[in-house]
Design a protein around this motif. Structure first.
Motif, PDB file in Angstrom:
ATOM      1  N   ASN A  95      -2.748   4.237  -2.945  1.00  0.00           N
ATOM      2  CA  ASN A  95      -3.150   5.428  -2.198  1.00  0.00           C
ATOM      3  C   ASN A  95      -3.410   5.137  -0.726  1.00  0.00           C
ATOM      4  O   ASN A  95      -3.278   6.024   0.122  1.00  0.00           O
ATOM      5  CB  ASN A  95      -4.385   6.056  -2.835  1.00  0.00           C
ATOM      6  CG  ASN A  95      -4.078   6.685  -4.188  1.00  0.00           C
ATOM      7  OD1 ASN A  95      -2.939   7.075  -4.463  1.00  0.00           O
ATOM      8  ND2 ASN A  95      -5.083   6.767  -5.047  1.00  0.00           N
ATOM      9  N   ALA A  96      -3.748   3.903  -0.404  1.00  0.00           N
ATOM     10  CA  ALA A  96      -3.982   3.543   0.987  1.00  0.00           C
ATOM     11  C   ALA A  96      -2.678   3.479   1.778  1.00  0.00           C
ATOM     12  O   ALA A  96      -2.679   3.653   2.999  1.00  0.00           O
ATOM     13  CB  ALA A  96      -4.708   2.206   1.068  1.00  0.00           C
ATOM     14  N   LYS A  97      -1.586   3.219   1.087  1.00  0.00           N
ATOM     15  CA  LYS A  97      -0.284   3.074   1.744  1.00  0.00           C
ATOM     16  C   LYS A  97       0.640   4.266   1.495  1.00  0.00           C
ATOM     17  O   LYS A  97       1.791   4.253   1.940  1.00  0.00           O
ATOM     18  CB  LYS A  97       0.408   1.793   1.268  1.00  0.00           C
ATOM     19  CG  LYS A  97      -0.322   0.518   1.631  1.00  0.00           C
ATOM     20  CD  LYS A  97       0.450  -0.700   1.158  1.00  0.00           C
ATOM     21  CE  LYS A  97      -0.250  -1.992   1.555  1.00  0.00           C
ATOM     22  NZ  LYS A  97       0.488  -3.195   1.081  1.00  0.00           N
ATOM     23  N   SER A 118       1.235  14.245   3.449  1.00  0.00           N
ATOM     24  CA  SER A 118       1.144  15.648   3.061  1.00  0.00           C
ATOM     25  C   SER A 118       1.616  15.886   1.630  1.00  0.00           C
ATOM     26  O   SER A 118       1.170  16.815   0.967  1.00  0.00           O
ATOM     27  CB  SER A 118       1.961  16.503   4.027  1.00  0.00           C
ATOM     28  OG  SER A 118       3.314  16.112   4.033  1.00  0.00           O
ATOM     29  N   ILE A 119       2.547  15.064   1.156  1.00  0.00           N
ATOM     30  CA  ILE A 119       3.072  15.263  -0.200  1.00  0.00           C
ATOM     31  C   ILE A 119       2.438  14.303  -1.187  1.00  0.00           C
ATOM     32  O   ILE A 119       2.489  14.517  -2.398  1.00  0.00           O
ATOM     33  CB  ILE A 119       4.615  15.141  -0.206  1.00  0.00           C
ATOM     34  CG1 ILE A 119       5.209  15.836  -1.424  1.00  0.00           C
ATOM     35  CG2 ILE A 119       5.054  13.683  -0.130  1.00  0.00           C
ATOM     36  CD1 ILE A 119       6.716  15.995  -1.364  1.00  0.00           C
ATOM     37  N   PHE A 120       1.846  13.223  -0.701  1.00  0.00           N
ATOM     38  CA  PHE A 120       1.327  12.176  -1.572  1.00  0.00           C
ATOM     39  C   PHE A 120      -0.139  12.399  -1.929  1.00  0.00           C
ATOM     40  O   PHE A 120      -0.530  12.332  -3.096  1.00  0.00           O
ATOM     41  CB  PHE A 120       1.497  10.827  -0.864  1.00  0.00           C
ATOM     42  CG  PHE A 120       1.112   9.639  -1.683  1.00  0.00           C
ATOM     43  CD1 PHE A 120      -0.204   9.164  -1.663  1.00  0.00           C
ATOM     44  CD2 PHE A 120       2.040   8.983  -2.468  1.00  0.00           C
ATOM     45  CE1 PHE A 120      -0.573   8.063  -2.421  1.00  0.00           C
ATOM     46  CE2 PHE A 120       1.688   7.874  -3.219  1.00  0.00           C
ATOM     47  CZ  PHE A 120       0.379   7.413  -3.196  1.00  0.00           C
ATOM     48  N   SER A 121      -0.945  12.653  -0.922  1.00  0.00           N
ATOM     49  CA  SER A 121      -2.397  12.681  -1.106  1.00  0.00           C
ATOM     50  C   SER A 121      -2.839  13.709  -2.135  1.00  0.00           C
ATOM     51  O   SER A 121      -2.524  14.890  -2.026  1.00  0.00           O
ATOM     52  CB  SER A 121      -3.070  12.962   0.238  1.00  0.00           C
ATOM     53  OG  SER A 121      -2.804  11.941   1.159  1.00  0.00           O
ATOM     54  N   LEU A 165      13.872  -4.956 -11.774  1.00  0.00           N
ATOM     55  CA  LEU A 165      13.852  -4.485 -10.388  1.00  0.00           C
ATOM     56  C   LEU A 165      12.522  -3.795 -10.139  1.00  0.00           C
ATOM     57  O   LEU A 165      11.914  -3.250 -11.067  1.00  0.00           O
ATOM     58  CB  LEU A 165      14.981  -3.488 -10.114  1.00  0.00           C
ATOM     59  CG  LEU A 165      16.393  -4.003  -9.911  1.00  0.00           C
ATOM     60  CD1 LEU A 165      17.364  -2.830  -9.788  1.00  0.00           C
ATOM     61  CD2 LEU A 165      16.493  -4.893  -8.679  1.00  0.00           C
ATOM     62  N   ARG A 166      12.109  -3.799  -8.872  1.00  0.00           N
ATOM     63  CA  ARG A 166      10.913  -3.066  -8.478  1.00  0.00           C
ATOM     64  C   ARG A 166      11.293  -2.079  -7.384  1.00  0.00           C
ATOM     65  O   ARG A 166      11.742  -2.487  -6.303  1.00  0.00           O
ATOM     66  CB  ARG A 166       9.823  -3.996  -7.983  1.00  0.00           C
ATOM     67  CG  ARG A 166       8.480  -3.290  -7.767  1.00  0.00           C
ATOM     68  CD  ARG A 166       7.513  -4.174  -7.029  1.00  0.00           C
ATOM     69  NE  ARG A 166       6.143  -3.654  -7.070  1.00  0.00           N
ATOM     70  CZ  ARG A 166       5.259  -3.848  -6.112  1.00  0.00           C
ATOM     71  NH1 ARG A 166       5.581  -4.538  -5.032  1.00  0.00           N
ATOM     72  NH2 ARG A 166       4.029  -3.363  -6.231  1.00  0.00           N
ATOM     73  N   LEU A 167      11.113  -0.815  -7.664  1.00  0.00           N
ATOM     74  CA  LEU A 167      11.399   0.229  -6.693  1.00  0.00           C
ATOM     75  C   LEU A 167      10.131   0.612  -5.941  1.00  0.00           C
ATOM     76  O   LEU A 167       9.032   0.566  -6.510  1.00  0.00           O
ATOM     77  CB  LEU A 167      11.964   1.466  -7.387  1.00  0.00           C
ATOM     78  CG  LEU A 167      13.171   1.261  -8.301  1.00  0.00           C
ATOM     79  CD1 LEU A 167      13.658   2.611  -8.827  1.00  0.00           C
ATOM     80  CD2 LEU A 167      14.280   0.516  -7.602  1.00  0.00           C
ATOM     81  N   SER A 168      10.313   1.001  -4.696  1.00  0.00           N
ATOM     82  CA  SER A 168       9.199   1.482  -3.874  1.00  0.00           C
ATOM     83  C   SER A 168       9.552   2.836  -3.294  1.00  0.00           C
ATOM     84  O   SER A 168      10.719   3.118  -3.029  1.00  0.00           O
ATOM     85  CB  SER A 168       8.907   0.509  -2.727  1.00  0.00           C
ATOM     86  OG  SER A 168       8.531  -0.752  -3.202  1.00  0.00           O
ATOM     87  N   CYS A 169       8.538   3.649  -3.069  1.00  0.00           N
ATOM     88  CA  CYS A 169       8.735   4.953  -2.439  1.00  0.00           C
ATOM     89  C   CYS A 169       7.606   5.181  -1.444  1.00  0.00           C
ATOM     90  O   CYS A 169       6.435   5.281  -1.843  1.00  0.00           O
ATOM     91  CB  CYS A 169       8.750   6.055  -3.475  1.00  0.00           C
ATOM     92  SG  CYS A 169       8.721   7.714  -2.772  1.00  0.00           S
ATOM     93  N   ALA A 170       7.975   5.253  -0.186  1.00  0.00           N
ATOM     94  CA  ALA A 170       7.008   5.566   0.862  1.00  0.00           C
ATOM     95  C   ALA A 170       7.037   7.067   1.115  1.00  0.00           C
ATOM     96  O   ALA A 170       8.098   7.627   1.398  1.00  0.00           O
ATOM     97  CB  ALA A 170       7.357   4.802   2.140  1.00  0.00           C
TER      98      ALA A 170
END
Length: 116
Positions: free
Chosen positions: A73-75, A27-30, A18-23
């Motif tokens: 990082n762009a997404k 503010s919390i990612f960068s 399986l491939r999980l994604s997290c958007a």
């Protein structure tokens, strides 16, 4: 507003993938290291994989060699590729930044069930 939206979970047979994604909101990612956590029924949440803003990775021993964490990082998105899944990988999977401040923000998670 902080947002963490996990997706990609489901029912898979042992040995499957399986491939999980997290958007995540910017503010919390960068600039932060991001991690995938999981919580199995009756157990505490555990960190299984982490990736720094520069792409360096680290894994829990139980998933090393089977799971791969990556980020775009762009997404503002972090991924978890899970291969050779085992029944003991069954859990709700969450993503979050590896900071003290992020601990109060959690998404709904995505359920992974490994069963024949």
């Amino acid at each position: 507003q902080v947002q963490l939206v996990e997706s990609g979970g489901g029912l898979v047979q042992p040995g499957g993938s399986l491939r999980l994604s997290c958007a995540a909101s910017g503010s919390i990612f960068s600039g932060n290291a991001m991690g995938w956590y999981r919580q199995a029924p009756g157990k505490t949440r555990e960190l299984v994989a982490a990736v720094t803003s520069g792409g360096s990775t680290n894994y829990a021993g139980s998933v090393k060699g089977r799971f791969t964490i990556s980020r775009d990082n762009a997404k503002n998105t972090v991924y978890l590729q899970m291969n050779s899944l085992k029944p003991e990988d069954t859990a709700v999977y969450y993503c979050n930044a590896l900071t003290v401040a992020a601990a109060k923000y959690w998404g709904k998670g995505t359920l992974v069930t490994v069963s024949s």
